[in-house]
Design an enzyme around this catalytic site. Sequence first.
Site, mmCIF file in Angstrom:
data_model
loop_
_atom_site.group_PDB
_atom_site.id
_atom_site.type_symbol
_atom_site.label_atom_id
_atom_site.label_comp_id
_atom_site.label_asym_id
_atom_site.label_seq_id
_atom_site.Cartn_x
_atom_site.Cartn_y
_atom_site.Cartn_z
ATOM 1 N N LYS A 175 0.837 -1.201 0.000
ATOM 2 C CA LYS A 175 0.000 0.000 0.000
ATOM 3 C C LYS A 175 0.871 1.250 0.000
ATOM 4 O O LYS A 175 1.815 1.360 0.771
ATOM 5 C CB LYS A 175 -0.928 -0.016 1.210
ATOM 6 N N THR A 206 -7.954 9.069 8.680
ATOM 7 C CA THR A 206 -7.624 7.820 7.982
ATOM 8 C C THR A 206 -7.490 6.655 8.959
ATOM 9 O O THR A 206 -6.896 5.633 8.627
ATOM 10 C CB THR A 206 -6.317 7.984 7.194
ATOM 11 N N GLY A 208 -7.980 3.387 10.615
ATOM 12 C CA GLY A 208 -8.621 2.132 10.235
ATOM 13 C C GLY A 208 -8.645 1.841 8.749
ATOM 14 O O GLY A 208 -9.316 0.896 8.321
ATOM 15 N N THR A 209 -7.922 2.601 7.950
ATOM 16 C CA THR A 209 -7.966 2.372 6.497
ATOM 17 C C THR A 209 -7.387 1.008 6.125
ATOM 18 O O THR A 209 -7.907 0.331 5.240
ATOM 19 C CB THR A 209 -7.216 3.477 5.740
ATOM 20 N N GLY A 210 -6.299 0.604 6.782
ATOM 21 C CA GLY A 210 -5.706 -0.690 6.461
ATOM 22 C C GLY A 210 -6.623 -1.844 6.811
ATOM 23 O O GLY A 210 -6.765 -2.801 6.038
ATOM 24 N N CYS A 211 -7.262 -1.760 7.966
ATOM 25 C CA CYS A 211 -8.227 -2.787 8.377
ATOM 26 C C CYS A 211 -9.370 -2.875 7.374
ATOM 27 O O CYS A 211 -9.795 -3.960 6.958
ATOM 28 C CB CYS A 211 -8.795 -2.452 9.753
#
Length: 266
Positions: A175, A206, A208-211
């Site tokens: 990412k 942003t 929690g974007t990866g989750c």
Amino acid sequence: MTRQPVLTIAGSDSSGGAGIQADLKTITILGGYGMSAVTALTAQNTMEVRDILPISANFLQKQIEAVCDDIPPLAVKIGMVYDIPQIKTISCMIQQYRLPNVIIDPVMISTSGSHLMRTEALRVLESELLPLGNLITPNIPEAQVLTGLDITTPSQMERAARTLYCTYNTAILLKGGHCACTSNDLLYYNEDYIWIPGQKIPTDNTHGTGCTLSSAIAVFLAQGFPLENSVRRAKNYITHAIQAGLSLGHGNGPIDHNYSVQENLH
């Protein structure tokens, strides 16, 4: 009516923006049926992680067994894992139940800078869990830890993605949200570099974007979409959730997981 069951194995976020809460919101909004096995309780908000209470490996195993014995998941998202016993338990469960479409988001440090994994657990994560994934979704800082490489340019992203692919023999989604000018992600599998463009959205919200991204990919895979298509769909979803401009809290706020529902209501 049936919905595709998706299991998330991750930590809980009491402020609702990341972890299990973000995963279940995402899975539900995108049409899946969300199930969970909690690895840790966290006391956190948009500014900080105040405390972590890990779940025992024994009870984590009971959660996973209870789900898989009754409602076998069509995809599994793995997020925060806290210690070595948890990692060994999850690895065992993946193999015992032959779990499909395993997406591993190697969460090490929270957005606010708190460590979410015991330092000594990293080597076991690398040796026992990551090779069992069908897709690993590190951000640039996580990829730097896993590879030991500096990653600041597109060519360095390509080198790192290939290194991870060769090390763990699984697809890699590197990412690019930590890049200065773009948010282009790099999907590498079958020895092919696939760049997925993304625009840099000016916002501090942003959390929690990866989750969310890894959970969205898991849903689309469970629904039968191919890997590249699933990643592109998930990227589109999270981009709109960020663009929605939700503003909550006094720190790095959450994204608007249910923006599409709100759009359909108006």
